[in-house]
Design a protein around this motif. Structure first.
Motif, short mmCIF file in Angstrom:
data_model
loop_
_atom_site.label_atom_id
_atom_site.label_comp_id
_atom_site.label_asym_id
_atom_site.label_seq_id
_atom_site.Cartn_x
_atom_site.Cartn_y
_atom_site.Cartn_z
N ARG A 42 38.45 34.48 -87.84
CA ARG A 42 38.51 34.15 -86.41
C ARG A 42 38.11 35.30 -85.50
NH1 ARG A 42 43.24 33.34 -84.57
NH2 ARG A 42 44.49 33.83 -86.40
N TYR A 43 38.25 36.56 -85.98
CA TYR A 43 38.02 37.69 -85.07
C TYR A 43 36.91 38.65 -85.49
CZ TYR A 43 42.27 36.37 -82.59
OH TYR A 43 43.21 35.70 -81.86
N ARG A 44 36.49 38.64 -86.74
CA ARG A 44 35.49 39.61 -87.16
C ARG A 44 34.19 39.40 -86.38
NH1 ARG A 44 31.39 40.20 -91.16
NH2 ARG A 44 31.17 42.39 -91.80
N GLY A 45 33.67 40.48 -85.81
CA GLY A 45 32.44 40.43 -85.04
C GLY A 45 32.61 39.90 -83.63
N LYS A 46 33.85 39.65 -83.23
CA LYS A 46 34.08 39.01 -81.92
C LYS A 46 34.94 39.84 -80.98
CE LYS A 46 33.88 34.55 -84.27
NZ LYS A 46 34.65 33.35 -84.71
N VAL A 47 35.46 40.98 -81.45
CA VAL A 47 36.38 41.76 -80.61
C VAL A 47 35.71 42.18 -79.31
CG1 VAL A 47 37.70 43.91 -80.47
CG2 VAL A 47 37.77 42.54 -82.56
N ALA A 48 34.44 42.57 -79.37
CA ALA A 48 33.74 43.03 -78.16
C ALA A 48 33.59 41.93 -77.12
CB ALA A 48 32.37 43.58 -78.54
N SER A 49 33.69 40.68 -77.56
CA SER A 49 33.52 39.57 -76.61
C SER A 49 34.84 39.08 -76.02
CB SER A 49 32.82 38.40 -77.31
OG SER A 49 33.64 37.87 -78.35
N ALA A 58 44.97 38.62 -79.99
CA ALA A 58 44.52 39.16 -81.28
C ALA A 58 45.42 40.30 -81.74
CB ALA A 58 43.07 39.63 -81.17
N LEU A 59 45.80 41.16 -80.82
CA LEU A 59 46.67 42.29 -81.16
C LEU A 59 48.04 41.81 -81.64
CD1 LEU A 59 45.66 44.69 -78.28
CD2 LEU A 59 45.61 45.30 -80.71
N LYS A 60 48.57 40.81 -80.99
CA LYS A 60 49.87 40.26 -81.41
C LYS A 60 49.77 39.63 -82.81
CE LYS A 60 51.90 39.51 -76.84
NZ LYS A 60 52.43 38.51 -75.87
N GLU A 61 48.70 38.91 -83.05
CA GLU A 61 48.50 38.33 -84.38
C GLU A 61 48.32 39.43 -85.44
OE1 GLU A 61 45.55 35.27 -84.68
OE2 GLU A 61 45.99 34.51 -82.66
N TYR A 62 47.62 40.48 -85.05
CA TYR A 62 47.39 41.60 -85.96
C TYR A 62 48.72 42.25 -86.33
CZ TYR A 62 45.71 46.26 -87.39
OH TYR A 62 45.47 47.43 -88.07
N GLU A 63 49.60 42.44 -85.37
CA GLU A 63 50.91 43.05 -85.64
C GLU A 63 51.75 42.15 -86.54
OE1 GLU A 63 52.28 45.85 -82.05
OE2 GLU A 63 52.08 43.76 -81.48
N GLU A 64 51.72 40.88 -86.28
CA GLU A 64 52.48 39.93 -87.11
C GLU A 64 51.98 39.97 -88.56
OE1 GLU A 64 53.28 35.10 -87.43
OE2 GLU A 64 52.52 35.96 -85.56
N LEU A 65 50.66 40.03 -88.71
CA LEU A 65 50.07 40.11 -90.04
C LEU A 65 50.45 41.43 -90.72
CD1 LEU A 65 48.19 38.99 -92.21
CD2 LEU A 65 46.25 39.94 -90.92
N GLU A 66 50.42 42.54 -89.97
CA GLU A 66 50.77 43.84 -90.53
C GLU A 66 52.21 43.85 -91.04
OE1 GLU A 66 49.12 47.10 -90.88
OE2 GLU A 66 47.56 45.58 -91.02
#
Length: 594
Positions: A42-49, A58-66
């Motif tokens: 869902r996010y690879r290659g899309k952060v800049a957009s 995305a950051l919240k999902e990233y923390e939950e995954l971590e």
């Protein structure tokens, strides 16, 4: 000791998972890869957009995954640290390492894409108030921008680390934990763990101290091939990484991660070395107190007066809790929870990791403490030290995952402060002048060990990495480097026993974390400043200190301590800490004056 009492000295990890072969643990091992793959898709290659709202999500999902990814790894580490010889623990530890490596490769793109954002686009996101809580995290990641490689290269380096430095680190741990030592004590040969042998450095008899340390070091010398290979491999790998990433100095990546300019670190180390004569002055005083012409390095921690007494674990725990209670009842309660909830492992035993640590888990999981309690005063101080870490982690739990862990230079702040509280408590409870002398000596020795000795370790590590760039370091050369740096500290005030040439071989920080040791020096001198503030301000200081700890990693070290009126860049800041140590030495001289 009765089994029920022994059980009380071993931590309970079932609150994390029911057991190493439980369905709950296996479920997390299986669930994480699917979630990581979904996040990547869902996010690879899309952060800049992403706009502010999108990046926040995305950051919240990233923390939950971590948090999901790290939990089984931390659990496996606790089991392996408690018993590295158990086959189930070994397999789980390796499985967790491979799992963690795989997961980090899956989500590596996310930090890389934040790092690679063009400056105009990043400036807009950094100014977005919705991302205020993540601003420092993103800025700290972007400091590595000149040194990052493309994602494929970063992924390959991470993947190969499993069979590289991580494998050698594991070898170091397993070999060290496997050692058994035999020493004649009280007329009979006893089998001891490494921690029990090192505990004998506090024995009242000089001959016992020297024999114990010699046996410990000689056992390491027997594995010279293993240890020299591990150290060379770690240094070579770091040197190759330095070259690939265009770092100018082996310490540069650590300084960047610590958010401490190289000139500040260099000033810290040079000021420490300029004050080595202060340590030497103390060693000469200690020799007189022990009625020796000159100390050996096995005498530096020799007990004085009533500090030869032995403490039960209950006594040691209660002393540490009382010291925190005098500072703040809330701090005492946080420390006491470790014992009430079975989050302390204190019993030395074969296969257990040496030393002590406090493992901060995640904002939603409680930290754990590992000790190797042998009953001397130094062990009481270690309890206070590790509980300080525990309080730090507990207070930081209101932070989110990426802001949970304090930056490395502040990681030792609460632990060292806790030792200061313990010493004050012991001194104020004591009336016997001779015992006060012994306690003051113990405090001075703690400061020397946490500043000067750590500076010696850092200089050794720096020289090891610099020289490894020119070729293999033999075990003999490593011994020489170690000897030379320690000789600078001891001068002619302390005689080093010959076996001490192998003192480098058991320092795990050299293997597990590049240039960690200067953080102890940093923290000790910082704490001396903070403690002086506490003594002058009393209870008014407590909320300021609490906020420093509660900030976790949400701010840089300089910004974190600025609220306490501390400027880390001040030219005389580090010397101010050593001036406090000089005052303690002068107070000692007054106490022992005839």
């Amino acid at each position: 000791m009765e089994q029920k009492n022994l059980d009380a000295l071993i931590w309970k990890t079932h609150t994390l998972y029911p057991g190493p072969q439980s369905a709950e643990l296996e479920n997390d091992f299986q669930k994480a890869p699917a979630k990581a793959m979904d996040f990547r898709e869902r996010y690879r290659g899309k952060v800049a957009s992403l706009d502010g709202a999108g990046l926040l999500q995305a950051l919240k999902e990233y923390e939950e995954l971590e948090e999901l990814i790290v939990k089984p790894q931390l659990y496996a580490h606790l089991l392996f640290a408690a018993d590295s010889e158990d086959e189930v623990n070994k397999r789980l530890s390796q499985k967790a390492a491979e799992f963690g490596n795989q997961m980090s490769r899956e989500v590596l793109f996310f930090d890389l894409e934040i790092i690679q954002l063009e400056e105009p686009a990043f400036s807009v996101l950094a100014a977005d108030e919705r991302l205020a809580n993540y601003r420092h995290y993103m800025e700290s990641q972007r400091k590595f921008r000149p040194h990052m490689l493309p994602e494929r290269e970063e992924t390959l380096l991470k993947q190969k680390s499993l069979t590289g430095t991580e494998a050698f680190s594991r070898l170091f741990d397993e070999v060290s934990a496997s050692f058994r030592y035999k020493l004649e004590l009280d007329g009979e040969e006893q089998e001891l763990t490494g921690e029990e042998l090192l505990g004998l450095l506090h024995h009242p008899q000089a001959s016992v101290r020297e024999r114990a340390f010699t046996v410990f070091l000689k056992r390491h010398e027997e594995q010279a091939i293993v240890f020299s290979t591990v150290f060379n491999t770690v240094a070579l790998d770091h040197g190759q990484d330095q070259e690939l990433r265009s770092y100018r100095h082996p310490m540069e990546p650590t300084n960047l991660g610590n958010e401490i300019p190289a000139e500040v670190v260099n000033r810290l180390m040079s000021v420490s070395e300029a004050n080595y004569p202060l340590a030497q002055e103390y060693f000469r005083i200690k020799a007189k107190l022990l009625k020796m012409d000159r100390l050996k390095n096995t005498d530096v921690y020799a007990p004085l007066g009533d500090t030869t007494r032995r403490y039960t674990f209950d006594e040691a725990r209660d002393l540490a809790l009382a010291a925190y209670g005098r500072f703040s009842p809330a701090f005492r309660d946080m420390a006491a929870a470790f014992f009430h909830e079975g989050r302390v492992d204190a019993l030395p035993r074969p296969g257990k990791s040496g030393g002590a640590f406090c493992m901060g888990m995640t904002p939603s999981l409680p930290p754990y403490v590992l000790l190797n309690f042998t009953g001397n005063l130094r062990d009481v101080a270690t309890i206070a030290h590790e509980l300080g870490h525990g309080i730090h982690f507990t207070l930081a739990q209101h932070q989110t995952m990426v802001n949970y862990h304090a930056p490395l230079p502040l990681a030792e702040t609460a632990s060292v402060f806790g030792e200061m509280l313990l010493t004050r408590h012991l001194l104020e409870e004591e009336n016997d002048p001779q015992v006060k002398i012994a306690l003051l000596c113990a405090q001075i020795e703690d400061i020397i060990a946490t500043t000067f000795r750590q500076n010696v370790l850092t200089r050794f590590e720096e020289r090891m990495h610099l020289e490894r760039q020119n070729g293999l370091l033999t075990a003999t050369r490593l011994c020489e480097l170690w000897w030379e740096e320690n000789a600078r500290l001891f001068g002619d005030a302390v005689e080093m026993i010959d076996a001490y040439r192998w003192g480098w071989s058991y320092i795990s920080h050299f293997i597990h974390a590049r240039f960690y040791c200067y953080s102890y020096t940093f923290a000790e001198l910082l704490v001396l400043s903070l403690y002086q503030r506490y003594l002058s301000e009393g209870e008014a200081f407590i909320p300021v200190y609490r906020e420093i700890l509660a900030s976790g990693g949400s701010r840089s070290p300089a910004n974190t301590v600025r609220s306490a009126g501390i400027d880390l860049s001040a030219p005389d800041f580090w010397q101010n800490g050593y001036d406090v140590l000089r005052d303690l030495v002068e107070n000692l001289k007054l106490l022992i004056k005839p």
